[in-house]
Design a protein around this motif. Structure first.
Motif, PDB file in Angstrom:
ATOM      1  N   GLU A 107     -54.181 -42.770 -23.025  1.00  0.00           N
ATOM      2  CA  GLU A 107     -53.763 -44.086 -23.522  1.00  0.00           C
ATOM      3  C   GLU A 107     -52.565 -44.011 -24.463  1.00  0.00           C
ATOM      4  OE1 GLU A 107     -54.757 -46.810 -22.302  1.00  0.00           O
ATOM      5  OE2 GLU A 107     -56.658 -46.309 -21.363  1.00  0.00           O
ATOM      6  N   PHE A 139     -54.495 -48.247 -17.454  1.00  0.00           N
ATOM      7  CA  PHE A 139     -54.565 -48.173 -18.910  1.00  0.00           C
ATOM      8  C   PHE A 139     -55.466 -49.272 -19.467  1.00  0.00           C
ATOM      9  CE2 PHE A 139     -50.302 -46.498 -17.789  1.00  0.00           C
ATOM     10  CZ  PHE A 139     -50.499 -45.189 -18.196  1.00  0.00           C
ATOM     11  N   GLU A 140     -55.887 -49.104 -20.720  1.00  0.00           N
ATOM     12  CA  GLU A 140     -56.794 -50.060 -21.354  1.00  0.00           C
ATOM     13  C   GLU A 140     -56.252 -51.485 -21.362  1.00  0.00           C
ATOM     14  OE1 GLU A 140     -57.306 -48.357 -25.269  1.00  0.00           O
ATOM     15  OE2 GLU A 140     -55.172 -48.542 -25.724  1.00  0.00           O
TER      16      GLU A 140
END
Length: 194
Positions: free
Chosen positions: A99, A146-147
């Motif tokens: 991340e 990704f988050e």
């Protein structure tokens, strides 16, 4: 599972969180031939390198860090901001690598450039209230690992348009001070004091 409005770093120590309230000043330095911008965090320390346009033309890309800080405040996501402010989540090896790592930062820089090219063709969104669906779709595809994937197209569009509103002030006034509120999802521009 990550909830839509949850801050991605709320379970980390303060030193690994995007600050909930912070200020960044953009100061033009250099001479008339080559415009450069220095970015200072909370009136104390320079963050990142002094930036030029890295272009044959004066296209104001030297102010592009406004996009990273706006993404941090409005989306809760900016691996570039984390690197510049030294707030990567190093306590979690996997999060630090994925991340907050190089691939995520390169993705964010690529998003910044894709949007910048569209914005430049459209007077930096001065008279536009929308980012093209194509660009927003590309952003969603680029970030699906990704988050930040939980942020909607509308969230991205809002962050982009707000960042460009401030970007236009920075150009017009040759710099400025920007206050960010991660909790309220606000970005405010102020003139530099002479």
């Amino acid at each position: 599972m990550i909830l839509k409005n949850k801050l991605f770093d709320e379970n980390y120590i303060v030193e690994e969180q995007i600050p909930r309230h912070f200020q960044v000043s953009f100061q033009e330095v250099g001479n008339c031939d080559k415009k450069l911008v220095k970015v200072v965090y909370n009136n104390m320390q320079q963050v990142g390198d002094i930036i030029s346009d890295n272009s044959y033309e004066n296209d104001f890309y030297r102010y592009h860090d406004i996009f990273h800080y706006s993404f941090a405040a409005l989306l809760g996501w900016s691996p570039c901001t984390r690197a510049m402010m030294k707030i990567k989540r190093k306590s979690d090896v996997l999060i630090d690598e994925i991340e907050d790592g190089a691939r995520a930062a390169i993705t964010e820089e690529a998003i910044s450039m894709i949007v910048f090219n569209e914005a430049k063709r459209n007077d930096f969104f001065e008279k536009k209230s929308h980012v093209s669906k194509t660009t927003l779709t590309i952003i969603k595809e680029m970030t699906e690992n990704f988050e930040v994937k939980v942020r909607s197209i509308e969230d991205w569009e809002n962050a982009i348009l707000k960042a460009y509103e401030v970007f236009r002030f920075l150009i017009k006034n040759e710099g400025g001070i920007v206050e960010f509120d991660t909790l309220k999802k606000e970005v405010k521009y102020y003139h530099l004091e002479s």
